[in-house]
Design an enzyme around this catalytic site. Structure first.
Site, mmCIF file in Angstrom:
data_model
loop_
_atom_site.group_PDB
_atom_site.id
_atom_site.type_symbol
_atom_site.label_atom_id
_atom_site.label_comp_id
_atom_site.label_asym_id
_atom_site.label_seq_id
_atom_site.Cartn_x
_atom_site.Cartn_y
_atom_site.Cartn_z
ATOM 1 N N ASP A 39 0.852 -1.196 0.000
ATOM 2 C CA ASP A 39 0.000 0.000 0.000
ATOM 3 C C ASP A 39 0.882 1.240 0.000
ATOM 4 O O ASP A 39 2.012 1.198 0.503
ATOM 5 C CB ASP A 39 -0.909 -0.021 1.258
ATOM 6 C CG ASP A 39 -2.190 0.788 1.074
ATOM 7 O OD1 ASP A 39 -2.090 2.009 0.861
ATOM 8 O OD2 ASP A 39 -3.283 0.202 1.164
ATOM 9 N N TYR A 157 -14.429 6.619 -13.461
ATOM 10 C CA TYR A 157 -14.186 5.444 -12.601
ATOM 11 C C TYR A 157 -14.783 4.183 -13.245
ATOM 12 O O TYR A 157 -14.123 3.140 -13.299
ATOM 13 C CB TYR A 157 -14.812 5.714 -11.229
ATOM 14 C CG TYR A 157 -14.776 4.534 -10.274
ATOM 15 C CD1 TYR A 157 -13.626 4.211 -9.572
ATOM 16 C CD2 TYR A 157 -15.919 3.754 -10.062
ATOM 17 C CE1 TYR A 157 -13.604 3.142 -8.693
ATOM 18 C CE2 TYR A 157 -15.911 2.691 -9.188
ATOM 19 C CZ TYR A 157 -14.749 2.380 -8.505
ATOM 20 O OH TYR A 157 -14.731 1.319 -7.640
HETATM 21 P P1 NAI Z 1 -10.482 2.570 0.276
HETATM 22 O O1 NAI Z 1 -10.317 3.951 -0.243
HETATM 23 O O2 NAI Z 1 -11.104 2.372 1.611
HETATM 24 O O3 NAI Z 1 -9.067 1.817 0.299
HETATM 25 C C1 NAI Z 1 -8.227 1.851 -0.820
HETATM 26 C C2 NAI Z 1 -6.825 1.440 -0.415
HETATM 27 O O4 NAI Z 1 -6.004 1.502 -1.594
HETATM 28 C C3 NAI Z 1 -6.190 2.362 0.624
HETATM 29 O O5 NAI Z 1 -5.521 1.596 1.611
HETATM 30 C C4 NAI Z 1 -5.222 3.198 -0.188
HETATM 31 O O6 NAI Z 1 -4.114 3.675 0.559
HETATM 32 C C5 NAI Z 1 -4.798 2.204 -1.255
HETATM 33 N N1 NAI Z 1 -4.253 2.859 -2.448
HETATM 34 C C6 NAI Z 1 -4.756 3.938 -3.107
HETATM 35 N N2 NAI Z 1 -3.945 4.283 -4.114
HETATM 36 C C7 NAI Z 1 -2.902 3.411 -4.100
HETATM 37 C C8 NAI Z 1 -1.730 3.257 -4.883
HETATM 38 N N3 NAI Z 1 -1.446 4.096 -5.892
HETATM 39 N N4 NAI Z 1 -0.883 2.239 -4.597
HETATM 40 C C9 NAI Z 1 -1.144 1.409 -3.562
HETATM 41 N N5 NAI Z 1 -2.219 1.515 -2.767
HETATM 42 C C10 NAI Z 1 -3.095 2.505 -3.039
HETATM 43 O O7 NAI Z 1 -11.306 1.805 -0.856
HETATM 44 P P2 NAI Z 1 -12.127 0.429 -0.786
HETATM 45 O O8 NAI Z 1 -13.551 0.748 -0.698
HETATM 46 O O9 NAI Z 1 -11.510 -0.487 0.175
HETATM 47 O O10 NAI Z 1 -11.880 -0.112 -2.278
HETATM 48 C C11 NAI Z 1 -10.991 -1.173 -2.586
HETATM 49 C C12 NAI Z 1 -11.191 -1.571 -4.040
HETATM 50 O O11 NAI Z 1 -12.544 -1.994 -4.246
HETATM 51 C C13 NAI Z 1 -10.964 -0.437 -5.045
HETATM 52 O O12 NAI Z 1 -10.335 -0.933 -6.203
HETATM 53 C C14 NAI Z 1 -12.370 0.020 -5.368
HETATM 54 O O13 NAI Z 1 -12.444 0.643 -6.621
HETATM 55 C C15 NAI Z 1 -13.122 -1.296 -5.325
HETATM 56 N N6 NAI Z 1 -14.553 -1.160 -5.091
HETATM 57 C C16 NAI Z 1 -15.027 -0.581 -3.946
HETATM 58 C C17 NAI Z 1 -16.383 -0.464 -3.744
HETATM 59 C C18 NAI Z 1 -16.969 0.167 -2.512
HETATM 60 O O14 NAI Z 1 -18.188 0.421 -2.496
HETATM 61 N N7 NAI Z 1 -16.200 0.428 -1.470
HETATM 62 C C19 NAI Z 1 -17.354 -0.967 -4.740
HETATM 63 C C20 NAI Z 1 -16.741 -1.568 -5.892
HETATM 64 C C21 NAI Z 1 -15.392 -1.660 -6.048
#
Ligand code: NAI
Length: 263
Positions: A39, A157
């Site tokens: 991360d 997105y």
């Molecule tokens: P979040 O924002 O809570 O966590 C995302 C994580 O990715 C964070 O720990 C952040 O530091 C890390 N991150 C961001 N940019 C980065 C980079 N360049 N390199 C390494 N790490 C990086 O988001 P969440 O909700 O946990 O989402 C996780 C995945 O699930 C994402 O790909 C999101 O698009 C996908 N997703 C989420 C949904 C939701 O409703 N929460 C629905 C559908 C898909």
């Protein structure tokens, strides 16, 4: 031993510091895998420590090619292999298409598209025969329900998550044709109230698409036959299944984990 027992396997989870990735890391560790959290957020080191002994953290920006090289190498070196890669890191910046900013488009392309592409590149290189791990395995990309249905405020997105879907299929095809022995699948999570998911509901209200964040959430639930939002564990269980031998004949697939919202 259960069919989803991952004892002896090593898993790398990007974006595992918080949210869905953290839940996936916890579930993979609970199933017996050794987990490397990768991360940009160094708080991922605390998340990894909270999984117990034998897990690790590496700082990685998924859009950095050289960073991937060293993250995969140090996973093999520290944890003894690489069997499962979860390309979960992602960002979402809401905007009406009429107002979208070039910088924001580039940021989403960098993390969601370039990040997943580089994960596939380095994951397959490491896991294929002759790679540093060389034992095959399973790659799971995290797409989104946004790749399967239209929702306002997330056009860019949604496009990036459709790209994740297509890259999954082609990578699975190449892996098969070239005898890599690596399965590649993706899931389409429904809305989960993580930092990202809750932020999206707020954005939809502030952009004037819904009267309030609660109304936006209500609209999502209305579209969902299961009648609720997703939970972190719903996504984590699907990832453990796709990581395990129980899904051995599932390859090049996109699996909705959305309570039926995207059908
Ligand atoms: P979040 O924002 O809570 O966590 C995302 C994580 O990715 C964070 O720990 C952040 O530091 C890390 N991150 C961001 N940019 C980065 C980079 N360049 N390199 C390494 N790490 C990086 O988001 P969440 O909700 O946990 O989402 C996780 C995945 O699930 C994402 O790909 C999101 O698009 C996908 N997703 C989420 C949904 C939701 O409703 N929460 C629905 C559908 C898909």
């Amino acid at each position: 031993m259960t069919a989803t027992d991952l004892t002896g396997r090593v898993a790398l989870v990007t974006g595992g510091a918080q949210g869905l990735g953290e839940g996936m890391a916890r579930a993979l560790a609970a199933a017996g895998a050794k987990v490397m959290i990768a991360d940009v957020n160094e708080a991922g080191a605390d998340t990894a420590a909270s999984l117990g002994d034998g897990h690790g953290f590496v700082r990685l920006d998924v859009s950095d090619d050289a960073g991937w090289e060293s993250a995969t190498a140090s996973t093999v070196e520290q944890l003894g292999g690489l069997d499962v890669l979860v390309n979960n890191a992602g960002i979402e910046i809401s905007s009406l298409i009429t107002e979208v900013q070039v910088d924001d488009i580039r940021k989403m392309l960098d993390v969601n598209v370039l990040g997943t592409a580089l994960g596939l590149k380095h994951g397959l290189r490491t896991m294929r025969p002759g790679g540093a791990a060389g034992t095959g395995g399973s790659i799971i990309n995290i797409s989104s329900v946004a790749a399967t249905i239209a929702f306002p405020a997330i056009s860019i997105y949604s496009g990036t998550k459709s790209a994740v879907d297509r890259m999954t299929r082609v990578a699975a095809m190449e892996s098969g044709k070239l005898g890599y022995g690596v399965r590649v699948n993706c899931i389409y999570p429904g809305l989960v109230p993580t930092a990202m998911g809750a932020g999206l509901a707020n954005d939809m209200a502030s952009l004037g698409l819904y009267g309030s964040p609660e109304e936006a959430v209500g609209a999502v639930i209305e579209l969902t036959p299961s009648g609720r939002l997703g939970e972190v564990e719903d996504m984590a269980d699907a990832v453990v299944f796709l990581a395990s031998d129980q899904s051995r004949f599932i390859n090049g697939a996109g699996i909705p984990v959305d309570g039926g919202m995207g059908m």
